[in-house]
Design an enzyme around this catalytic site. Structure first.
Site, mmCIF file in Angstrom:
data_model
loop_
_atom_site.group_PDB
_atom_site.id
_atom_site.type_symbol
_atom_site.label_atom_id
_atom_site.label_comp_id
_atom_site.label_asym_id
_atom_site.label_seq_id
_atom_site.Cartn_x
_atom_site.Cartn_y
_atom_site.Cartn_z
ATOM 1 N N ALA A 75 23.435 45.186 62.768
ATOM 2 C CA ALA A 75 23.328 45.012 61.318
ATOM 3 C C ALA A 75 22.080 44.223 60.929
ATOM 4 C CB ALA A 75 24.585 44.336 60.780
ATOM 5 N N THR A 76 21.654 43.301 61.778
ATOM 6 C CA THR A 76 20.434 42.547 61.457
ATOM 7 C C THR A 76 19.263 43.515 61.287
ATOM 8 O OG1 THR A 76 21.217 40.619 62.685
ATOM 9 C CG2 THR A 76 18.849 40.754 62.288
ATOM 10 N N ASN A 155 31.123 37.130 55.693
ATOM 11 C CA ASN A 155 31.477 36.808 57.078
ATOM 12 C C ASN A 155 32.116 35.437 57.231
ATOM 13 O OD1 ASN A 155 28.593 36.421 56.289
ATOM 14 N ND2 ASN A 155 28.599 35.132 58.113
ATOM 15 N N GLN A 183 30.885 43.349 57.938
ATOM 16 C CA GLN A 183 32.243 42.801 58.070
ATOM 17 C C GLN A 183 33.295 43.719 57.464
ATOM 18 O OE1 GLN A 183 33.230 40.162 59.741
ATOM 19 N NE2 GLN A 183 31.264 39.235 60.214
ATOM 20 N N ALA A 204 28.634 47.839 65.414
ATOM 21 C CA ALA A 204 29.831 48.198 66.185
ATOM 22 C C ALA A 204 30.602 46.989 66.703
ATOM 23 C CB ALA A 204 29.429 49.097 67.356
ATOM 24 N N HIS A 205 29.911 45.871 66.974
ATOM 25 C CA HIS A 205 30.641 44.776 67.630
ATOM 26 C C HIS A 205 31.599 44.035 66.708
ATOM 27 C CE1 HIS A 205 28.462 40.946 66.497
ATOM 28 N NE2 HIS A 205 27.533 41.806 66.162
ATOM 29 N N THR A 244 13.961 54.898 72.104
ATOM 30 C CA THR A 244 14.921 55.748 72.815
ATOM 31 C C THR A 244 16.347 55.353 72.456
ATOM 32 O OG1 THR A 244 13.363 56.053 74.601
ATOM 33 C CG2 THR A 244 15.686 56.459 75.118
ATOM 34 N N CYS A 330 27.408 33.468 63.398
ATOM 35 C CA CYS A 330 26.282 34.391 63.478
ATOM 36 C C CYS A 330 24.971 33.649 63.203
ATOM 37 C CB CYS A 330 26.414 35.511 62.449
ATOM 38 S SG CYS A 330 28.062 36.163 62.288
#
Ligand SMILES: Cc1ncc(COP(=O)(O)O)c(C=O)c1O
Length: 387
Positions: A75-76, A155, A183, A204-205, A244, A330
């Protein structure tokens, strides 16, 4: 106790990888190692097919089209691409950014860095419950506004902003609108069409997928969102994000998101009940406990609590068996009190007396009850030591 794993109640920081997600990823970490951009042979074609399939699944989970998904490292990076990419498109013409005081540093610090280069940034205040008024957004717009960026879910305090209303205000004025939904995705039903957003970040995390992968939704039609790339190279991802593609991570993200969407309703109801149980346990048998952020407009698994007279960092140190956090994990080890809580109007002392609790898919009633007992014990111990 010493060899038992602590109770994990920090799901806003990150979530564990779901075993079903790891299973989906494994083939692409072992045999199917091809480069999705080298489709001249079978190795590359298998990788490309897996990426295409994952792209479709991620897109459909948020109501987007596959060509509107740009894979990023998280997201960053998605926020950077959205904000820098919008600001740098027409510098000198549309060079003003509008955002809110409670945003994640992955938005605020990007705006601040751009401000250092001469771009203008308006940081709008929120009310005491953490909500941003769409009318304030409207008042901040002018014909130089390049982008409005407001997060879907916070968050720290879990507060849900009126995204649909803010997006409508921006659309009406022809200003692109970005939301950091890191979030929210996987926890709330997200549909980019229904919301009317132009750009949306996810990673995803936060939804039981792997770390190091995320995406930016970039609206391609009605209206098309335009961005300048931040990263140049082989022209991957329609030229917007060269590099890639990490096939296994992409496959894992798609599977994780699919599972969250399938389980969303039952899981959010379950977490909300556990969250309310935890709050009731903490506030009914202890005075001086305040919940920060809007009572209803918040993520189902979130609590942000101020314990009067308690030092949150000392509390966390005294609780090695319960993994909760003060402020935002974060944001690295920042000695400053939470900018989010300060934006709600809390004093520095109250902000330093506050903890963030994030329930998740693995959280059980037994864990919640035990966590409540341990937190209460340590709050009481600290208060009586100070008395
Ligand atoms: C709202 C929000 N935006 C952005 C991020 C950063 O995401 P990432 O870790 O994928 O870079 C986080 C958490 O880390 C977050 O909670």
């Amino acid at each position: 106790m010493a060899d038992r794993r602590p109770i994990y109640l920090d799901h806003h920081a990150t979530t564990p990888l779901d075993a079903r997600v790891l299973d989906a990823m494994m083939p692409f970490l072992r045999d199917d190692f091809g480069n999705a951009a080298s489709v001249i042979h079978a190795f590359g074609r298998r990788a490309a097919a897996a990426v295409d399939d994952a792209r479709e699944r991620v897109a459909s989970a948020i109501g987007a089209a596959p060509d509107e998904i740009v894979f990023t490292s998280g997201a960053t990076e998605a926020n950077n691409l959205a904000i820098q990419g919008s600001a740098r498109l027409r510098p000198g013409h549309r060079d003003q950014l509008v955002t809110a005081a409670t945003e994640h540093p992955a938005v605020l610090d990007v705006c601040e860095a751009l401000a250092g280069e001469g771009f203008g940034t308006t940081v709008l205040p929120v009310d005491a419950e953490g909500l941003l008024d769409p009318a304030a957004v409207e008042a901040a717009l002018d014909d130089r506004t390049a982008l409005v960026s407001v997060m879907t879910a916070n968050n720290e305090i879990g507060v849900l902003q009126p995204i649909r209303e803010i997006a409508a205000v921006c659309r009406e004025r022809g200003v692109p609108f970005h939301t950091d939904a890191a979030q929210a995705v996987g926890k709330l039903a997200i549909d980019v069409e229904a919301l009317g957003v132009d750009l949306l970040s996810l990673c995803a995390h936060k939804f039981y997928g792997p770390k190091g992968i995320g995406a930016l939704f970039v609206r391609r039609r009605r209206p098309r969102a335009r961005l300048k790339p931040v990263q140049y190279g082989g022209g991957h991802e329609g030229g917007l994000r060269s590099g890639t593609l990490p096939v296994a991570l992409i496959v894992g993200m798609a599977r994780a998101l699919e599972l969250c969407v399938e389980e969303l309703e039952s899981e959010s109801g379950r977490q909300r009940e556990l969250r309310d149980r935890l709050l009731a346990a903490l506030s009914s048998s202890c005075s001086g406990v305040t919940c920060n952020g809007h009572e209803e407009q918040r993520l189902p698994g979130n609590l942000n609590l101020t314990f009067d007279g308690v030092d949150a960092d000392r509390l966390l140190l005294a609780l090695p068996d319960v993994a909760i956090s003060s402020g935002s994990a974060c944001t690295t080890a920042s000695p400053r009190p939470s900018h989010v809580l300060l934006a709600l109007g809390l004093s520095e002392a109250r902000a330093r007396a506050s903890v963030r609790i994030g329930l998740g898919r693995g959280t059980t009633q037994g864990e919640v009850d035990l966590a409540a007992r341990r937190i209460l014990e340590e709050v009481r111990a600290q208060r009586s030591a100070a008395a």
